[in-house]
Write an enzyme that holds these catalytic residues in place. Structure first.
Site, PDB file in Angstrom:
ATOM      1  N   GLY A  66      25.914  61.544 125.476  1.00  0.00           N
ATOM      2  CA  GLY A  66      26.220  62.448 126.580  1.00  0.00           C
ATOM      3  C   GLY A  66      26.167  61.713 127.896  1.00  0.00           C
ATOM      4  N   ASN A 140      19.997  69.573 121.315  1.00  0.00           N
ATOM      5  CA  ASN A 140      21.222  68.949 120.798  1.00  0.00           C
ATOM      6  C   ASN A 140      21.761  69.862 119.712  1.00  0.00           C
ATOM      7  OD1 ASN A 140      21.952  66.073 118.679  1.00  0.00           O
ATOM      8  ND2 ASN A 140      23.311  67.235 119.977  1.00  0.00           N
ATOM      9  N   GLY A 141      22.997  70.320 119.879  1.00  0.00           N
ATOM     10  CA  GLY A 141      23.599  71.225 118.898  1.00  0.00           C
ATOM     11  C   GLY A 141      24.251  72.390 119.607  1.00  0.00           C
TER      12      GLY A 141
END
Ligand code: SF4
Length: 494
Positions: A66, A140-141
């Site tokens: 990211g 995260n996800g």
């Protein structure tokens, strides 16, 4: 963290199927964008006097997951303090900001987002104060039921500060009638569905949590007396921490003065680890889901060579991500590996207007052919994915213009036919070239002499998935969870 809608493809009136995209259709020369993007990387540490500095280093190692924003929250046992901003890790933090983040426990986050939701409000860690104290959360996800939950909570008067799906977890946590932190977290997680590897910071403890299907990775390590958590083990390498194990799907670990406490917060579910972590997202120097990513990718290339052999003079990777698979292809086929394309790592974003004359400029800025290696040669180009096809077509053209006699494209995964709802930024189904076109049509479009994709069986064999522990939905359209209508509309426009 829902992706904003992307531009429409032109639909062929004759066949009712999307036309292949024109090369000059993109106005962005900001570099091959014909890849999936991961949304986030997470890091956490408990029990080190230099927690923020180590989190900062950990985020450097996770920068590939990211690049839109980064943040660190730290606690000294009394107060939780957070610093976050837009940009790369080295743009968000400096010596001064790190000096103000003192404490022995910290969590960190790097975030990728699409242009529609690029906003400092959505940068993580998210921090709130509630009756259970101060909490910082990094995710995260992607939660597949976040929109419905949000509507429900808003109808009851809840106020949201971000457009991030992660915030619904904090709302449920704060509302939980449970009094303990682990019980309240379990209560909140019982309401959400989808992909989440989480790190949470409280004033005197750190939590690491992985959803019951284990879509995204999360691993545990040790640095002297401190414990660390990270999306990938490459973050441990940078700080000289030792990898201990993965957090299990459905497991919650608590890092505090007692050491590591492991709890199960959800009953076991069919595992659905994201196979694309091994194909493309994760760094090859990481262990992910307990496996070496480099070894997986080399095996993808080996199996690709067995499934789609070709008479050729050299194997050329599409750098950088195609290199391990190309290495495996070359070793298996006995055809020599040549670095016939050189990547410029310093391009960043450019704003040169595309014209007919420079329509390949975006790719050319990033990839330059080595003519002495390519001229007169039969070339096998190896890449790890082919999403829209536009970039592959430009690369084939570059190699041909450099004098290659033949160009054979090999892709180290099956055709990508369906979007992801679990934390990966993908185009709509209509924009995925393999969703609506045959391999032969794609070959013609990218102007390759031959085109071969690895089979689904080959993909599973490369990661030794005998027990069906991987999500394969972007290749099969068979999703491990139900997907709500608004999300389907977003990603399946047809
Ligand atoms: S749909 Fe594809 S990218 Fe998304 S989690 Fe499943 S395998 Fe990974």
């Amino acid at each position: 963290m829902l992706s904003s809608q992307k531009k429409h493809s032109v639909v062929s009136a004759r066949r009712g199927k999307p036309a292949l995209p024109a090369l000059e259709a993109s106005s962005a020369l900001a570099m091959p964008v014909d890849k999936f993007h991961d949304y986030c990387g997470v890091f956490a540490i408990y029990g080190h006097s230099d927690a923020a500095r180590l989190a900062h280093l950990g985020l450097y190692a996770l920068q590939h997951r990211g690049q839109e924003s980064a943040g660190i929250a730290v606690s000294d046992g009394v107060n939780v303090v957070c610093h976050k901003g837009m940009g790369y890790v080295n743009e968000v933090f400096n010596a001064e900001t790190l000096k103000n983040l003192s404490g022995h426990l910290a969590i960190g986050h790097t975030r990728y987002s699409t242009s529609g939701d690029t906003d400092l409000r959505n940068a993580q860690p998210l921090t709130v104060s509630c009756q259970k104290g101060q909490v910082a959360l990094a995710h995260n996800g992607n939660l597949v039921n976040a929109s419905a939950i949000r509507r429900e909570l808003e109808s009851k008067g809840d106020i949201f500060q971000t457009t991030s799906d992660t915030e619904v977890i904090l709302h449920f946590f704060a509302r939980s009638r449970q009094t303990g932190i682990p019980e309240s977290l379990a209560d909140a997680l019982d309401r959400v569905e989808g992909a989440y590897s989480l790190v949470a910071l409280f004033k005197d403890s750190v939590y690491g949590i992985r959803d019951p299907r284990g879509f995204r990775p999360l691993c545990l390590g040790r640095l002297d007396d401190a414990y660390v958590l990270a999306s990938e083990t490459c973050a441990f390498d940078l700080i000289d921490a030792a990898y201990l194990r993965d957090i299990e799907p459905g497991e919650m670990v608590i890092l505090d003065r007692r050491g590591v406490t492991s709890l199960r917060f959800a009953p076991p579910a069919q595992a659905a680890q994201c196979i694309f972590e091994h194909v493309y997202f994760s760094r090859p120097d990481s262990l992910v889901f307990g496996r070496s990513v480099q070894e997986s990718r080399e095996m993808l290339g080996r199996l690709l060579a067995r499934e789609h052999p070709v008479e050729a003079d050299c194997v050329v990777p599409v750098p950088d991500s195609g290199v391990p698979a190309a290495t495996g292809f070359a070793e298996e086929s006995g055809i020599s590996l040549k670095l016939g394309l050189i990547r410029n790592h310093y391009v960043g974003r450019t704003f040169i207007e595309p014209t007919q004359a420079n329509r390949d400029l975006g790719v050319k800025l990033k990839l330059n052919p080595v003519r002495s290696l390519l001229a007169g040669k039969r070339v096998v180009l190896v890449d790890d994915s082919l999403i829209r096809g536009t970039t592959s077509r430009k690369i084939v053209r570059i190699v041909r213009d450099a004098g290659a006699k033949e160009v054979h494209m090999r892709i180290s995964c099956p055709p990508t036919i369906s979007p992801c709802f679990y934390g990966i930024d993908t185009p709509t189904r209509q924009e995925l070239i393999a969703a609506t076109h045959s391999v032969e049509e794609i070959r013609q479009y990218i102007e390759a002499d031959t085109l071969g994709y690895l089979s689904l069986e080959g993909l599973r064999q490369a990661v030794q998935d005998q027990q069906g522990r991987y999500c394969l939905a972007c290749y099969t359209a068979s999703y491990p969870t139900t997907i709500q209508e608004p999300l389907i509309a977003l990603r399946h426009r047809a």
